[in-house]
Design a protein around this motif. Structure first.
Motif, PDB file in Angstrom:
ATOM      1  N   PRO A 193       0.713  -1.203   0.031  1.00 13.63           N
ATOM      2  CA  PRO A 193      -0.040  -0.132   0.050  1.00 13.63           C
ATOM      3  C   PRO A 193       0.774   1.199  -0.158  1.00 13.63           C
ATOM      4  CG  PRO A 193      -0.726  -1.569   1.798  1.00 13.63           C
ATOM      5  CD  PRO A 193       0.843  -2.043   1.162  1.00 13.63           C
ATOM      6  N   LEU A 194       0.322   2.303  -0.569  1.00 12.78           N
ATOM      7  CA  LEU A 194       0.994   3.421  -0.735  1.00 12.78           C
ATOM      8  C   LEU A 194       0.310   4.336   0.593  1.00 12.78           C
ATOM      9  CD1 LEU A 194       1.894   6.240  -3.305  1.00 12.78           C
ATOM     10  CD2 LEU A 194       0.522   6.797  -1.456  1.00 12.78           C
ATOM     11  N   ILE A 195       0.902   4.980   1.576  1.00 16.36           N
ATOM     12  CA  ILE A 195       0.227   5.337   2.745  1.00 16.36           C
ATOM     13  C   ILE A 195       0.438   6.982   2.457  1.00 16.36           C
ATOM     14  CG2 ILE A 195       0.441   5.636   5.276  1.00 16.36           C
ATOM     15  CD1 ILE A 195       0.122   2.782   4.024  1.00 16.36           C
ATOM     16  N   VAL A 196      -0.817   7.590   2.671  1.00 18.67           N
ATOM     17  CA  VAL A 196      -0.992   8.783   2.561  1.00 18.67           C
ATOM     18  C   VAL A 196      -0.324   9.557   3.647  1.00 18.67           C
ATOM     19  CG1 VAL A 196      -2.677  10.667   2.315  1.00 18.67           C
ATOM     20  CG2 VAL A 196      -3.073   8.663   1.164  1.00 18.67           C
ATOM     21  N   ARG A 197       0.488  10.856   3.484  1.00 18.02           N
ATOM     22  CA  ARG A 197       0.806  11.540   4.330  1.00 18.02           C
ATOM     23  C   ARG A 197       0.543  13.234   3.887  1.00 18.02           C
ATOM     24  NH1 ARG A 197       7.358  11.311   6.049  1.00 18.02           N
ATOM     25  NH2 ARG A 197       7.351  12.833   7.636  1.00 18.02           N
ATOM     26  N   ASN A 198       0.513  13.937   4.982  1.00 17.68           N
ATOM     27  CA  ASN A 198       0.155  15.432   4.745  1.00 17.68           C
ATOM     28  C   ASN A 198      -1.242  15.322   3.937  1.00 17.68           C
ATOM     29  OD1 ASN A 198       2.177  16.628   6.023  1.00 17.68           O
ATOM     30  ND2 ASN A 198       3.586  15.951   4.586  1.00 17.68           N
ATOM     31  N   ALA A 199      -2.351  14.838   4.508  1.00 16.65           N
ATOM     32  CA  ALA A 199      -3.373  14.731   3.676  1.00 16.65           C
ATOM     33  C   ALA A 199      -4.226  15.987   3.567  1.00 16.65           C
ATOM     34  CB  ALA A 199      -4.364  13.492   4.226  1.00 16.65           C
ATOM     35  N   GLY A 200      -3.905  17.017   4.183  1.00 12.09           N
ATOM     36  CA  GLY A 200      -4.370  18.266   4.060  1.00 12.09           C
ATOM     37  C   GLY A 200      -3.983  19.013   3.002  1.00 12.09           C
ATOM     38  N   ALA A 242      -8.946  11.006   0.527  1.00 11.60           N
ATOM     39  CA  ALA A 242      -7.907  10.353   1.336  1.00 11.60           C
ATOM     40  C   ALA A 242      -7.591  11.023   2.692  1.00 11.60           C
ATOM     41  CB  ALA A 242      -6.561  10.629   0.548  1.00 11.60           C
ATOM     42  N   GLU A 243      -7.471  10.222   3.681  1.00 10.04           N
ATOM     43  CA  GLU A 243      -7.343  10.769   5.199  1.00 10.04           C
ATOM     44  C   GLU A 243      -5.718  10.431   5.349  1.00 10.04           C
ATOM     45  OE1 GLU A 243      -9.249  12.595   6.600  1.00 10.04           O
ATOM     46  OE2 GLU A 243     -10.984  12.186   5.445  1.00 10.04           O
ATOM     47  N   GLU A 244      -5.320  11.288   6.597  1.00 10.41           N
ATOM     48  CA  GLU A 244      -4.011  10.905   7.103  1.00 10.41           C
ATOM     49  C   GLU A 244      -3.877   9.557   7.151  1.00 10.41           C
ATOM     50  OE1 GLU A 244      -0.066  12.226   7.492  1.00 10.41           O
ATOM     51  OE2 GLU A 244      -1.764  13.425   6.668  1.00 10.41           O
ATOM     52  N   GLY A 245      -2.572   8.903   6.787  1.00 12.32           N
ATOM     53  CA  GLY A 245      -2.562   7.417   7.050  1.00 12.32           C
ATOM     54  C   GLY A 245      -3.300   6.372   6.295  1.00 12.32           C
ATOM     55  N   ASP A 246      -4.134   6.708   5.503  1.00 13.39           N
ATOM     56  CA  ASP A 246      -4.968   6.049   4.385  1.00 13.39           C
ATOM     57  C   ASP A 246      -3.995   5.053   3.743  1.00 13.39           C
ATOM     58  OD1 ASP A 246      -7.411   6.589   5.511  1.00 13.39           O
ATOM     59  OD2 ASP A 246      -8.111   7.577   3.522  1.00 13.39           O
ATOM     60  N   GLU A 247      -4.438   3.732   3.343  1.00 13.39           N
ATOM     61  CA  GLU A 247      -3.560   2.913   2.691  1.00 13.39           C
ATOM     62  C   GLU A 247      -4.310   2.823   1.217  1.00 13.39           C
ATOM     63  OE1 GLU A 247      -3.068  -0.795   4.484  1.00 13.39           O
ATOM     64  OE2 GLU A 247      -2.132  -0.152   6.516  1.00 13.39           O
ATOM     65  N   THR A 291      -6.738   0.704 -11.574  1.00 15.45           N
ATOM     66  CA  THR A 291      -7.248   2.347 -11.384  1.00 15.45           C
ATOM     67  C   THR A 291      -7.684   2.478 -10.228  1.00 15.45           C
ATOM     68  OG1 THR A 291      -9.507   1.662 -12.163  1.00 15.45           O
ATOM     69  CG2 THR A 291      -7.937   2.439 -13.829  1.00 15.45           C
ATOM     70  N   ASP A 292      -7.144   3.705  -9.842  1.00  9.63           N
ATOM     71  CA  ASP A 292      -7.499   4.243  -8.304  1.00  9.63           C
ATOM     72  C   ASP A 292      -8.041   5.671  -8.554  1.00  9.63           C
ATOM     73  OD1 ASP A 292      -6.942   5.590  -5.835  1.00  9.63           O
ATOM     74  OD2 ASP A 292      -6.673   3.483  -5.279  1.00  9.63           O
ATOM     75  N   GLU A 293      -9.182   5.840  -8.205  1.00  7.94           N
ATOM     76  CA  GLU A 293      -9.676   7.201  -8.121  1.00  7.94           C
ATOM     77  C   GLU A 293      -9.136   8.231  -7.502  1.00  7.94           C
ATOM     78  OE1 GLU A 293     -13.903   7.054  -7.183  1.00  7.94           O
ATOM     79  OE2 GLU A 293     -14.590   5.869  -8.848  1.00  7.94           O
ATOM     80  N   ARG A 294      -8.482   7.920  -6.131  1.00  8.59           N
ATOM     81  CA  ARG A 294      -7.643   8.949  -5.554  1.00  8.59           C
ATOM     82  C   ARG A 294      -6.804   9.322  -6.316  1.00  8.59           C
ATOM     83  NH1 ARG A 294      -8.261   4.898  -0.387  1.00  8.59           N
ATOM     84  NH2 ARG A 294      -8.057   3.540  -2.310  1.00  8.59           N
ATOM     85  N   ILE A 295      -5.728   8.707  -6.992  1.00  8.45           N
ATOM     86  CA  ILE A 295      -4.784   8.870  -7.707  1.00  8.45           C
ATOM     87  C   ILE A 295      -5.233   9.483  -8.910  1.00  8.45           C
ATOM     88  CG2 ILE A 295      -2.856   8.007  -9.011  1.00  8.45           C
ATOM     89  CD1 ILE A 295      -2.432   7.692  -5.988  1.00  8.45           C
ATOM     90  N   GLN A 296      -6.175   9.229  -9.567  1.00  6.45           N
ATOM     91  CA  GLN A 296      -6.652  10.004 -10.811  1.00  6.45           C
ATOM     92  C   GLN A 296      -6.942  11.468 -10.350  1.00  6.45           C
ATOM     93  OE1 GLN A 296     -10.119   7.313 -11.535  1.00  6.45           O
ATOM     94  NE2 GLN A 296      -8.986   6.551 -13.275  1.00  6.45           N
TER      95      GLN A 296
END
Length: 499
Positions: free
Chosen positions: A386-393, A402-407, A480-485
């Motif tokens: 998983p790619l772990i989201v950082r600085n989600a704001g 995407a929230e902080e720490g989401d996978e 595909t991943d909608e968040r990356i899109q």
């Protein structure tokens, strides 16, 4: 099937694909058939004729069984042992009004045709047929020439000269070669254009050629990674070629390793209407394009091999205010030299790697890639993580949910980059890491991947995904991943000043 014959097909494209779904070259639906499966399991054609866009039902022939003139059912992929049909272009990038010479071998000699497709988004189909050649007469070309493991076919006779009409759109094109008895191979090329555009898409032709093991025949072929000995044993990097030639076909089906990364981005970007111009890395080397004319340069795929002129050109573009978007990993790792061959300039690619006297070919030992990109190569990723989201704001993640720490499952794959604290950073006004993702390397040691963004003093944004899986997440069936899109759209919209 004998042992030697099996060994041939454990090499080249397959050797780099079997354990790395994001490092493979021709995707299965590009390589083996005219169809692929989409996310819902439906069969979707990769090729589409222009008649399909004018209202004809492409399923009608399938329902009725009509296939036009009698022919052997279904295309068959040519190989490098029998060389049923293989070819390469005199130049892989040309502008409208210029010509491309195709040099093609056909065994046994027979007639063949060339269909030209443009990669893009065409009613959810991956390419549109633009034109078809006249019926051409094929000949068996001479065997490839070899010298110190460098393989070249520059002595092949001209088979077909194609004049690029002024009305053709710039883009990534594929010439599909088909023999009368139904064998097929491919030749990729680029139609570039000097018109102003928001984004310049730069295709990684040097990296494609570095991995090219043509001919993949168990005897002759060599890349910067592999070669064969006299017994047909596949040798490793220490005994591979130091110079490879652009004067030869690509191995196997004729499409390079990693080409799918670029096609994934192109389909997605054209679907959403981004204004793209097209070029190749050798255009940056030769000064054929002026990157400062664009708001951003996009490097869509694995782009490992850079010459010094390429780097200087890209740094100058950044310093003039042109943003840079790196959508893969292991970028600008090896420093290379380009030299002419008998067929033209910049047709020979040399990378001495760790062999021989002189300066190391690793960029990081003289001018680390992090000083341009913001992060640099960390290593292979044997299993997608998983790619772990950082600085989600941050605005990049805006409206992605995407929230902080989401996978984001499977988004760290193939190879990964990270920030190296002991390596100097580029001059910047602001800098942020937008992902921090642990994964296990080939030795089961925990490493981490990072995604980086910084703003240069010129105002240019420099984004680096730090993973092979970013471009596939835009438009690859099953990945595909909608968040990356959405994150990619946020980035490009800001660069293009849409928002």
């Amino acid at each position: 099937m004998g042992t030697d014959q099996i060994r041939r097909w454990e090499s080249g494209a397959l050797a780099h694909a079997v354990t790395d779904p994001f490092g493979q070259g021709p995707l299965p639906w590009l390589r083996d058939s005219e169809n692929y499966f989409d996310d819902t399991g439906r069969v979707v054609p990769w090729y589409v004729d222009d008649v399909h866009l004018s209202g004809a039902d492409p399923r009608a022939a399938e329902r009725t069984g009509a296939r036009g003139p009698a022919r052997i059912p279904g295309p068959r992929t040519a190989d490098d042992v029998h060389r049923q049909i293989k070819g390469f272009p005199s130049t892989s990038a040309a502008a409208p009004g210029e010509a491309i010479d195709f040099r093609i071998t056909v065994d046994p000699p027979q007639q063949f045709s060339v269909d030209i497709y443009r990669i893009g988004y065409y009613d959810a189909t991956g390419a549109l047929k633009i034109t078809t050649s006249p019926r051409l007469s094929g000949i068996v070309q001479p065997p490839p020439l070899t010298a110190d493991r460098t393989v070249s076919c520059h002595h092949w006779w001209l088979s077909w000269r194609m004049q690029i009409p002024s009305y053709w759109k710039p883009g990534a094109y594929v010439a599909v070669l088909t023999t009368l008895d139904g064998y097929r191979s491919h030749i990729p090329f680029t139609v570039r254009d000097s018109r102003p555009a928001d984004l310049l898409l730069v295709l990684p032709d040097l990296t494609w050629q570095a991995y090219n093991l043509y001919p993949e025949d168990g005897r002759t072929g060599a890349s910067l990674y592999h070669a064969w000995d006299e017994r047909g044993k596949l040798l490793g990097e220490s005994e591979a070629a130091t110079t490879v030639s652009f004067d030869r076909p690509y191995a196997g089906a004729g499409l390079p390793l990693h080409v799918g990364h670029a096609y994934d981005f192109i389909r997605w970007a054209e679907r959403y209407g981004y204004d793209l111009a097209y070029a190749e890395m050798r255009d940056l080397h030769a000064g054929s394009v002026d990157p400062t004319r664009y708001r951003g340069l996009v490097f869509p795929g694995h782009d490992e091999y850079w010459s010094a002129p390429m780097r200087h050109t890209v740094e100058a573009a950044r310093d003039s205010g042109t943003s840079l978007v790196f959508l893969s990993a292991n970028t600008m790792y090896w420093q290379v030299e380009l030299a002419p061959s008998p067929s033209g300039p910049a047709r020979l690619l040399t990378c001495r790697k760790r062999r021989g006297p002189g300066r190391s070919a690793l960029w990081r030992e003289t001018a680390p890639e992090q000083q341009l990109i913001g992060i640099q190569y960390a290593g292979r990723v044997p299993e997608p993580s998983p790619l772990i989201v950082r600085n989600a704001g941050h605005w990049l993640w805006e409206a992605t949910d995407a929230e902080e720490g989401d996978e984001l499952p499977g988004l760290v794959a193939g190879e990964a980059d990270r920030y190296f604290p002991r390596t100097a950073l580029p001059d910047h006004l602001r800098r942020i890491l937008l992902a921090h993702s642990p994964y296990e390397d080939t030795e089961r040691v925990t490493r981490h991947q990072e995604t980086s963004l910084y703003r240069a003093p010129s105002g240019a944004l420099v984004f680096a995904s730090g993973t092979f899986a970013w471009s596939p997440a835009l438009d690859r069936p099953g990945h595909t991943d909608e968040r990356i899109q959405k994150a990619t759209a946020n980035l490009l919209d800001r660069i293009c000043k849409r928002g």
